[in-house]
Motif scaffolding. Sequence first.
Motif, PDB file in Angstrom:
ATOM      1  N   ARG A 129       5.448  30.457  15.906  1.00 18.56           N
ATOM      2  CA  ARG A 129       6.472  29.903  15.015  1.00 18.56           C
ATOM      3  C   ARG A 129       7.837  30.476  15.366  1.00 18.56           C
ATOM      4  O   ARG A 129       7.960  31.641  15.744  1.00 18.56           O
TER       5      ARG A 129
ATOM      6  N   GLY B 277      11.091  31.864  13.845  1.00 18.15           N
ATOM      7  CA  GLY B 277      11.583  32.367  12.572  1.00 18.15           C
ATOM      8  C   GLY B 277      12.788  31.565  12.116  1.00 18.15           C
ATOM      9  O   GLY B 277      13.361  30.780  12.871  1.00 18.15           O
ATOM     10  N   LYS B 278      13.183  31.775  10.875  1.00 20.21           N
ATOM     11  CA  LYS B 278      14.294  30.990  10.339  1.00 20.21           C
ATOM     12  C   LYS B 278      15.571  31.239  11.140  1.00 20.21           C
ATOM     13  O   LYS B 278      15.805  32.354  11.637  1.00 20.21           O
ATOM     14  N   PRO B 279      16.389  30.214  11.288  1.00 16.82           N
ATOM     15  CA  PRO B 279      17.617  30.383  12.073  1.00 16.82           C
ATOM     16  C   PRO B 279      18.621  31.287  11.385  1.00 16.82           C
ATOM     17  O   PRO B 279      18.750  31.290  10.161  1.00 16.82           O
ATOM     18  N   ARG B 280      19.315  32.057  12.197  1.00 15.93           N
ATOM     19  CA  ARG B 280      20.400  32.904  11.701  1.00 15.93           C
ATOM     20  C   ARG B 280      21.651  32.532  12.470  1.00 15.93           C
ATOM     21  O   ARG B 280      21.627  32.396  13.674  1.00 15.93           O
TER      22      ARG B 280
ATOM     23  N   THR C 260      23.187  30.416  17.263  1.00 10.47           N
ATOM     24  CA  THR C 260      22.161  30.686  16.271  1.00 10.47           C
ATOM     25  C   THR C 260      21.096  31.560  16.913  1.00 10.47           C
ATOM     26  O   THR C 260      20.929  31.554  18.134  1.00 10.47           O
TER      27      THR C 260
ATOM     28  N   ARG D 230      23.106  25.122  10.664  1.00 12.44           N
ATOM     29  CA  ARG D 230      23.177  24.426   9.386  1.00 12.44           C
ATOM     30  C   ARG D 230      23.694  23.027   9.634  1.00 12.44           C
ATOM     31  O   ARG D 230      24.264  22.729  10.679  1.00 12.44           O
TER      32      ARG D 230
ATOM     33  N   HIS E 297      16.962  33.071  16.641  1.00 13.62           N
ATOM     34  CA  HIS E 297      15.615  32.946  16.092  1.00 13.62           C
ATOM     35  C   HIS E 297      14.781  34.122  16.573  1.00 13.62           C
ATOM     36  O   HIS E 297      14.908  34.548  17.728  1.00 13.62           O
TER      37      HIS E 297
END
Length: 255
Positions: A12, A14-17, A69, A21, A71
């Motif tokens: 997976r 991980g959530k984008p940082r 971004t 958006r 991940h």
Amino acid sequence: MAQQALPVREARLGKPRGTARADRTVNGVALLLPAGGPTGVGRPSPISALAVRPLAVRLAKAGRPEGLTAHVLRYRCRGWNGSAAHPARDAAWALDEIVRRYGDVPVCLVGTGMGARAALHAAGHPAVHSVLAIAPWFPDPAPHAAAPDPVKQLIGRQVLLVHGTNDERTDPDLSYRYAERAKKVNRDICRFEVHSDGHSLHQHRAEVFALATDFLLGSLFTRDFARPVKDALAAPPPLGLRMPLASGFGVSLRH
């Protein structure tokens, strides 16, 4: 070693940082590959992913104006597992997923320990522009071991390795030997040594984070590298592969 069967489990992202958006365009991606162990098909410890999160946050913040971004990859299992090279395969999947989500954007693979080895293995993916290998793990060579880790996939990529000279978990000499072989096929490779620091590079964490940020922004976008990075890339072996990371590196680059 025969490939080990894995439980039914998927890798997976991980959530984008950073800028991933709806109201922001992603122009580049840092894919962080956590550490792990030589063997093990069990679920990875969440501690490994947590350990690289501060670097992911730092890179995402520094690259926000450029549209970066970040991940953190969640592996299927905790180990490398010989020729199965599960983390490297998970990294290849993640790169395909990044292309699916964001299109043709440049990617920097940022790995620590086992994850650094996975990053180097996966560097041949077309989306990869650069690789940052932090305290990379390579297995100890045996008299009748299989062929050494490949280096031809690094051609056309900018690559930086960084290793603590007192690392007792991953041998800095093995990362030097790998970099030495890689430099023969790709001149855009350098290696920094963090003198007196260990595997986690805690003593010089600020300098390592600054080096990582400088290299990532310079390799993915149009920013110039700091002078030590330029010098390391230009210098022939062994100088460019044993570049000392100076105390205080990056102070002028901090926001």
